[in-house]
Design a protein around this motif. Structure first.
Motif, PDB file in Angstrom:
ATOM      1  N   VAL A  43       0.833  -1.192   0.000  1.00 31.44           N
ATOM      2  CA  VAL A  43       0.000   0.000   0.000  1.00 31.44           C
ATOM      3  C   VAL A  43       0.874   1.250   0.000  1.00 31.44           C
ATOM      4  O   VAL A  43       1.998   1.236   0.479  1.00 31.44           O
ATOM      5  CB  VAL A  43      -0.957   0.031   1.215  1.00 31.44           C
ATOM      6  CG1 VAL A  43      -1.964  -1.078   1.147  1.00 31.44           C
ATOM      7  CG2 VAL A  43      -0.202  -0.025   2.518  1.00 31.44           C
ATOM      8  N   THR A  44       0.323   2.307  -0.554  1.00 31.54           N
ATOM      9  CA  THR A  44       1.017   3.585  -0.576  1.00 31.54           C
ATOM     10  C   THR A  44       0.668   4.362   0.692  1.00 31.54           C
ATOM     11  O   THR A  44      -0.239   3.979   1.438  1.00 31.54           O
ATOM     12  CB  THR A  44       0.592   4.415  -1.803  1.00 31.54           C
ATOM     13  OG1 THR A  44      -0.810   4.714  -1.676  1.00 31.54           O
ATOM     14  CG2 THR A  44       0.852   3.666  -3.100  1.00 31.54           C
ATOM     15  N   LEU A  45       1.358   5.451   0.913  1.00 33.90           N
ATOM     16  CA  LEU A  45       1.070   6.292   2.068  1.00 33.90           C
ATOM     17  C   LEU A  45      -0.356   6.831   2.001  1.00 33.90           C
ATOM     18  O   LEU A  45      -1.057   6.895   3.011  1.00 33.90           O
ATOM     19  CB  LEU A  45       2.074   7.441   2.152  1.00 33.90           C
ATOM     20  CG  LEU A  45       1.938   8.358   3.357  1.00 33.90           C
ATOM     21  CD1 LEU A  45       2.057   7.576   4.658  1.00 33.90           C
ATOM     22  CD2 LEU A  45       2.975   9.451   3.303  1.00 33.90           C
ATOM     23  N   LYS A  46      -0.804   7.165   0.796  1.00 38.29           N
ATOM     24  CA  LYS A  46      -2.177   7.650   0.613  1.00 38.29           C
ATOM     25  C   LYS A  46      -3.184   6.578   1.037  1.00 38.29           C
ATOM     26  O   LYS A  46      -4.174   6.873   1.694  1.00 38.29           O
ATOM     27  CB  LYS A  46      -2.419   8.025  -0.845  1.00 38.29           C
ATOM     28  CG  LYS A  46      -3.807   8.600  -1.087  1.00 38.29           C
ATOM     29  CD  LYS A  46      -4.196   8.713  -2.546  1.00 38.29           C
ATOM     30  CE  LYS A  46      -3.235   9.504  -3.360  1.00 38.29           C
ATOM     31  NZ  LYS A  46      -3.710   9.732  -4.739  1.00 38.29           N
ATOM     32  N   GLU A  47      -2.914   5.322   0.680  1.00 45.01           N
ATOM     33  CA  GLU A  47      -3.819   4.230   1.033  1.00 45.01           C
ATOM     34  C   GLU A  47      -3.817   3.966   2.544  1.00 45.01           C
ATOM     35  O   GLU A  47      -4.835   3.593   3.106  1.00 45.01           O
ATOM     36  CB  GLU A  47      -3.459   2.977   0.245  1.00 45.01           C
ATOM     37  CG  GLU A  47      -3.764   3.108  -1.228  1.00 45.01           C
ATOM     38  CD  GLU A  47      -3.179   2.001  -2.073  1.00 45.01           C
ATOM     39  OE1 GLU A  47      -3.774   1.698  -3.119  1.00 45.01           O
ATOM     40  OE2 GLU A  47      -2.140   1.433  -1.691  1.00 45.01           O
ATOM     41  N   ILE A  48      -2.681   4.174   3.200  1.00 40.74           N
ATOM     42  CA  ILE A  48      -2.635   4.051   4.656  1.00 40.74           C
ATOM     43  C   ILE A  48      -3.516   5.117   5.291  1.00 40.74           C
ATOM     44  O   ILE A  48      -4.252   4.854   6.241  1.00 40.74           O
ATOM     45  CB  ILE A  48      -1.184   4.139   5.174  1.00 40.74           C
ATOM     46  CG1 ILE A  48      -0.424   2.881   4.773  1.00 40.74           C
ATOM     47  CG2 ILE A  48      -1.155   4.326   6.692  1.00 40.74           C
ATOM     48  CD1 ILE A  48       1.043   2.907   5.095  1.00 40.74           C
ATOM     49  N   LEU A  57      -9.379   0.101   0.913  1.00 41.51           N
ATOM     50  CA  LEU A  57      -8.191   0.338   0.098  1.00 41.51           C
ATOM     51  C   LEU A  57      -8.548   0.548  -1.364  1.00 41.51           C
ATOM     52  O   LEU A  57      -7.753   1.079  -2.127  1.00 41.51           O
ATOM     53  CB  LEU A  57      -7.205  -0.827   0.228  1.00 41.51           C
ATOM     54  CG  LEU A  57      -6.505  -0.932   1.566  1.00 41.51           C
ATOM     55  CD1 LEU A  57      -5.572  -2.137   1.577  1.00 41.51           C
ATOM     56  CD2 LEU A  57      -5.745   0.329   1.895  1.00 41.51           C
ATOM     57  N   ASN A  58      -9.709   0.115  -1.777  1.00 37.53           N
ATOM     58  CA  ASN A  58     -10.204   0.338  -3.132  1.00 37.53           C
ATOM     59  C   ASN A  58     -11.535   1.071  -3.053  1.00 37.53           C
ATOM     60  O   ASN A  58     -12.583   0.513  -3.357  1.00 37.53           O
ATOM     61  CB  ASN A  58     -10.387  -0.993  -3.870  1.00 37.53           C
ATOM     62  CG  ASN A  58      -9.091  -1.742  -3.988  1.00 37.53           C
ATOM     63  OD1 ASN A  58      -8.072  -1.171  -4.338  1.00 37.53           O
ATOM     64  ND2 ASN A  58      -9.112  -3.015  -3.660  1.00 37.53           N
ATOM     65  N   PRO A  59     -11.520   2.336  -2.619  1.00 43.72           N
ATOM     66  CA  PRO A  59     -12.792   3.028  -2.435  1.00 43.72           C
ATOM     67  C   PRO A  59     -13.519   3.238  -3.761  1.00 43.72           C
ATOM     68  O   PRO A  59     -12.935   3.694  -4.729  1.00 43.72           O
ATOM     69  CB  PRO A  59     -12.402   4.365  -1.808  1.00 43.72           C
ATOM     70  CG  PRO A  59     -10.995   4.567  -2.191  1.00 43.72           C
ATOM     71  CD  PRO A  59     -10.390   3.201  -2.345  1.00 43.72           C
ATOM     72  N   GLU A  65      -5.856   8.003  -9.788  1.00 42.23           N
ATOM     73  CA  GLU A  65      -4.689   8.868  -9.720  1.00 42.23           C
ATOM     74  C   GLU A  65      -4.124   9.054 -11.119  1.00 42.23           C
ATOM     75  O   GLU A  65      -3.959   8.094 -11.862  1.00 42.23           O
ATOM     76  CB  GLU A  65      -3.640   8.238  -8.801  1.00 42.23           C
ATOM     77  CG  GLU A  65      -2.496   9.150  -8.497  1.00 42.23           C
ATOM     78  CD  GLU A  65      -1.594   8.580  -7.422  1.00 42.23           C
ATOM     79  OE1 GLU A  65      -0.372   8.700  -7.594  1.00 42.23           O
ATOM     80  OE2 GLU A  65      -2.111   8.011  -6.449  1.00 42.23           O
ATOM     81  N   ARG A  66      -3.837  10.281 -11.473  1.00 41.37           N
ATOM     82  CA  ARG A  66      -3.325  10.579 -12.816  1.00 41.37           C
ATOM     83  C   ARG A  66      -1.989  11.282 -12.706  1.00 41.37           C
ATOM     84  O   ARG A  66      -1.778  12.098 -11.829  1.00 41.37           O
ATOM     85  CB  ARG A  66      -4.309  11.445 -13.575  1.00 41.37           C
ATOM     86  CG  ARG A  66      -5.664  10.791 -13.706  1.00 41.37           C
ATOM     87  CD  ARG A  66      -6.498  11.456 -14.752  1.00 41.37           C
ATOM     88  NE  ARG A  66      -7.821  10.869 -14.750  1.00 41.37           N
ATOM     89  CZ  ARG A  66      -8.240  10.076 -15.705  1.00 41.37           C
ATOM     90  NH1 ARG A  66      -7.489   9.806 -16.722  1.00 41.37           N
ATOM     91  NH2 ARG A  66      -9.466   9.593 -15.633  1.00 41.37           N
ATOM     92  N   HIS A  67      -1.107  10.937 -13.625  1.00 40.35           N
ATOM     93  CA  HIS A  67       0.214  11.550 -13.667  1.00 40.35           C
ATOM     94  C   HIS A  67       0.359  12.272 -14.993  1.00 40.35           C
ATOM     95  O   HIS A  67       0.088  11.696 -16.056  1.00 40.35           O
ATOM     96  CB  HIS A  67       1.304  10.488 -13.519  1.00 40.35           C
ATOM     97  CG  HIS A  67       1.212   9.747 -12.212  1.00 40.35           C
ATOM     98  ND1 HIS A  67       1.692  10.264 -11.041  1.00 40.35           N
ATOM     99  CD2 HIS A  67       0.667   8.552 -11.883  1.00 40.35           C
ATOM    100  CE1 HIS A  67       1.465   9.411 -10.061  1.00 40.35           C
ATOM    101  NE2 HIS A  67       0.830   8.369 -10.557  1.00 40.35           N
ATOM    102  N   PRO A  68       0.786  13.528 -14.964  1.00 36.72           N
ATOM    103  CA  PRO A  68       0.913  14.279 -16.216  1.00 36.72           C
ATOM    104  C   PRO A  68       2.017  13.701 -17.093  1.00 36.72           C
ATOM    105  O   PRO A  68       3.014  13.159 -16.603  1.00 36.72           O
ATOM    106  CB  PRO A  68       1.267  15.692 -15.753  1.00 36.72           C
ATOM    107  CG  PRO A  68       1.806  15.535 -14.397  1.00 36.72           C
ATOM    108  CD  PRO A  68       1.177  14.318 -13.814  1.00 36.72           C
ATOM    109  N   LYS A  69       1.807  13.800 -18.393  1.00 38.37           N
ATOM    110  CA  LYS A  69       2.809  13.365 -19.360  1.00 38.37           C
ATOM    111  C   LYS A  69       3.460  14.598 -19.959  1.00 38.37           C
ATOM    112  O   LYS A  69       2.789  15.581 -20.235  1.00 38.37           O
ATOM    113  CB  LYS A  69       2.169  12.543 -20.473  1.00 38.37           C
ATOM    114  CG  LYS A  69       1.575  11.250 -19.986  1.00 38.37           C
ATOM    115  CD  LYS A  69       0.947  10.492 -21.134  1.00 38.37           C
ATOM    116  CE  LYS A  69       0.306   9.216 -20.619  1.00 38.37           C
ATOM    117  NZ  LYS A  69      -0.368   8.478 -21.668  1.00 38.37           N
ATOM    118  N   ILE A  70       4.745  14.524 -20.132  1.00 39.99           N
ATOM    119  CA  ILE A  70       5.467  15.646 -20.736  1.00 39.99           C
ATOM    120  C   ILE A  70       5.580  15.368 -22.235  1.00 39.99           C
ATOM    121  O   ILE A  70       6.104  14.362 -22.658  1.00 39.99           O
ATOM    122  CB  ILE A  70       6.871  15.796 -20.112  1.00 39.99           C
ATOM    123  CG1 ILE A  70       6.731  16.087 -18.620  1.00 39.99           C
ATOM    124  CG2 ILE A  70       7.650  16.887 -20.814  1.00 39.99           C
ATOM    125  CD1 ILE A  70       8.042  16.094 -17.875  1.00 39.99           C
TER     126      ILE A  70
END
Length: 72
Positions: A43-48, A57-59, A65-70
């Motif tokens: 689990v990630t810190l966010k999930e904790i 854990l799977n709300p 979560e999205r990550h920007p692409k360059i």
């Protein structure tokens, strides 16, 4: 670690010089915790934080979560 009733959670954390034991106990309700070893996962810190706030854990309904692409 979680007790059988899932009302208590303990987290073992390494800070570089030793371990910390963090504990949280719920007065009402229970933590959402995996039932079988097949459901175990990292689990990630966010999930904790979700878990400590009483969320799964799977709300459902949570934004992915999205990550920007360059792009150049």
């Amino acid at each position: 670690f979680c007790n059988r009733r899932r009302t208590l959670i303990k987290i073992l954390q390494w800070d570089g010089s030793g371990f910390w034991i963090l504990m949280k106990r719920l007065e009402r309700d229970a933590f959402h915790w995996p039932d079988t070893p097949d459901e175990l996962c990292k689990v990630t810190l966010k999930e904790i934080h979700w878990l400590c706030d009483g969320l799964s854990l799977n709300p459902s309904g949570a934004f992915a979560e999205r990550h920007p692409k360059i792009i150049i």
